[in-house]
Design a protein around this motif. Structure first.
Motif, mmCIF file in Angstrom:
data_model
loop_
_atom_site.group_PDB
_atom_site.id
_atom_site.type_symbol
_atom_site.label_atom_id
_atom_site.label_comp_id
_atom_site.label_asym_id
_atom_site.label_seq_id
_atom_site.Cartn_x
_atom_site.Cartn_y
_atom_site.Cartn_z
ATOM 1 N N LEU A 180 0.480 -1.245 0.141
ATOM 2 C CA LEU A 180 0.263 0.097 0.221
ATOM 3 C C LEU A 180 0.933 1.087 -0.058
ATOM 4 C CD1 LEU A 180 -2.457 -0.890 2.545
ATOM 5 C CD2 LEU A 180 -2.741 -0.734 0.298
ATOM 6 N N VAL A 181 2.326 1.416 0.936
ATOM 7 C CA VAL A 181 2.547 2.135 0.638
ATOM 8 C C VAL A 181 3.783 2.647 -0.090
ATOM 9 C CG1 VAL A 181 3.940 3.490 1.766
ATOM 10 C CG2 VAL A 181 2.711 2.487 3.267
ATOM 11 N N ILE A 182 4.044 1.220 -0.834
ATOM 12 C CA ILE A 182 5.577 1.244 -2.334
ATOM 13 C C ILE A 182 4.079 2.468 -4.019
ATOM 14 C CG2 ILE A 182 5.764 0.194 -4.225
ATOM 15 C CD1 ILE A 182 7.006 -1.382 -1.310
ATOM 16 N N SER A 183 3.039 1.870 -3.555
ATOM 17 C CA SER A 183 2.069 2.703 -4.099
ATOM 18 C C SER A 183 2.373 4.545 -4.370
ATOM 19 C CB SER A 183 0.624 1.948 -4.463
ATOM 20 O OG SER A 183 -0.498 2.274 -3.335
ATOM 21 N N GLN A 184 2.120 4.796 -3.302
ATOM 22 C CA GLN A 184 1.697 5.933 -2.566
ATOM 23 C C GLN A 184 3.577 6.603 -2.660
ATOM 24 O OE1 GLN A 184 -1.198 7.582 -2.156
ATOM 25 N NE2 GLN A 184 -1.752 5.811 -2.453
ATOM 26 N N ILE A 185 4.039 6.037 -2.752
ATOM 27 C CA ILE A 185 5.489 6.255 -2.830
ATOM 28 C C ILE A 185 5.473 6.435 -4.112
ATOM 29 C CG2 ILE A 185 8.132 6.157 -2.396
ATOM 30 C CD1 ILE A 185 7.844 4.803 -0.417
ATOM 31 N N ASN A 186 5.048 5.313 -5.201
ATOM 32 C CA ASN A 186 5.568 5.825 -6.683
ATOM 33 C C ASN A 186 5.179 6.944 -7.453
ATOM 34 O OD1 ASN A 186 6.239 5.363 -9.428
ATOM 35 N ND2 ASN A 186 4.033 4.053 -9.920
ATOM 36 N N THR A 187 3.280 7.838 -6.568
ATOM 37 C CA THR A 187 2.811 8.507 -6.630
ATOM 38 C C THR A 187 3.625 9.667 -6.679
ATOM 39 O OG1 THR A 187 0.426 7.164 -6.536
ATOM 40 C CG2 THR A 187 0.764 9.323 -6.963
ATOM 41 N N LEU A 188 4.202 9.817 -5.419
ATOM 42 C CA LEU A 188 4.957 10.514 -4.417
ATOM 43 C C LEU A 188 6.222 11.220 -6.395
ATOM 44 C CD1 LEU A 188 6.008 12.702 -3.302
ATOM 45 C CD2 LEU A 188 7.646 11.353 -2.098
ATOM 46 N N PHE A 189 7.179 10.243 -6.123
ATOM 47 C CA PHE A 189 7.793 10.123 -7.024
ATOM 48 C C PHE A 189 7.562 10.741 -8.796
ATOM 49 C CE2 PHE A 189 10.571 7.031 -4.696
ATOM 50 C CZ PHE A 189 11.184 8.166 -3.959
ATOM 51 N N GLU A 190 6.427 10.459 -8.952
ATOM 52 C CA GLU A 190 6.127 10.854 -10.340
ATOM 53 C C GLU A 190 5.309 12.397 -10.191
ATOM 54 O OE1 GLU A 190 6.508 9.772 -13.244
ATOM 55 O OE2 GLU A 190 6.661 7.517 -12.301
ATOM 56 N N THR A 191 5.308 12.724 -9.055
ATOM 57 C CA THR A 191 4.388 14.094 -8.930
ATOM 58 C C THR A 191 5.804 14.839 -8.787
ATOM 59 O OG1 THR A 191 2.766 13.586 -7.593
ATOM 60 C CG2 THR A 191 3.794 15.264 -7.326
ATOM 61 N N VAL A 192 7.174 14.359 -8.743
ATOM 62 C CA VAL A 192 8.356 15.380 -8.333
ATOM 63 C C VAL A 192 8.849 15.140 -9.813
ATOM 64 C CG1 VAL A 192 10.260 15.471 -7.432
ATOM 65 C CG2 VAL A 192 8.301 14.966 -5.430
ATOM 66 N N SER A 197 7.487 16.042 -12.475
ATOM 67 C CA SER A 197 6.828 16.562 -13.580
ATOM 68 C C SER A 197 6.587 17.550 -12.789
ATOM 69 C CB SER A 197 5.115 15.858 -13.315
ATOM 70 O OG SER A 197 4.621 15.939 -12.256
ATOM 71 N N VAL A 198 7.429 18.107 -11.295
ATOM 72 C CA VAL A 198 7.427 19.274 -11.024
ATOM 73 C C VAL A 198 8.979 20.072 -11.088
ATOM 74 C CG1 VAL A 198 7.600 20.612 -8.820
ATOM 75 C CG2 VAL A 198 5.170 19.252 -8.700
ATOM 76 N N PHE A 199 9.837 19.182 -11.410
ATOM 77 C CA PHE A 199 11.148 19.117 -11.562
ATOM 78 C C PHE A 199 11.301 19.446 -13.162
ATOM 79 C CE2 PHE A 199 11.357 19.131 -6.864
ATOM 80 C CZ PHE A 199 11.632 20.103 -6.848
ATOM 81 N N GLY A 200 10.545 18.767 -13.896
ATOM 82 C CA GLY A 200 10.497 18.335 -15.352
ATOM 83 C C GLY A 200 11.946 17.093 -16.011
ATOM 84 N N LEU A 201 12.002 15.874 -14.608
ATOM 85 C CA LEU A 201 12.833 15.502 -15.507
ATOM 86 C C LEU A 201 11.798 14.288 -15.744
ATOM 87 C CD1 LEU A 201 14.093 15.926 -11.094
ATOM 88 C CD2 LEU A 201 15.108 16.673 -13.163
ATOM 89 N N TYR A 202 12.202 14.214 -16.857
ATOM 90 C CA TYR A 202 11.603 12.912 -17.849
ATOM 91 C C TYR A 202 12.790 11.755 -18.218
ATOM 92 C CZ TYR A 202 7.317 15.240 -17.263
ATOM 93 O OH TYR A 202 6.534 15.976 -16.499
#
Length: 65
Positions: free
Chosen positions: A46-58, A60-65
């Motif tokens: 459950l926590v890992i799925s939320q951490i994945n969402t956090l990393f994807e958000t970070v 997209s915010v910083f433009g690191l693709y």
């Protein structure tokens, strides 16, 4: 962070703690350990799925693709 996630993890913890005590009192220590490990794995999933969402958000915010 969603409040539902906290309640899910707390519920898993309570259920695992009760099952663990019941199994230990009945002399099934190995099954109690396996129940504890299974609860830990479910909570981590459950926590890992939320951490994945956090990393994807970070990303997209910083433009690191």
């Amino acid at each position: 962070m969603e409040v539902d996630l906290i309640f899910k993890i707390a519920g898993i913890g309570i259920i695992v703690a009760v099952l663990n005590q019941v199994l230990i009192r009945s002399g099934r220590d190995d099954q109690a350990m396996m129940t504890t490990l299974a609860g830990l794995i479910v909570a981590l999933m459950l926590v890992i799925s939320q951490i994945n969402t956090l990393f994807e958000t970070v990303k997209s915010v910083f433009g690191l693709y």
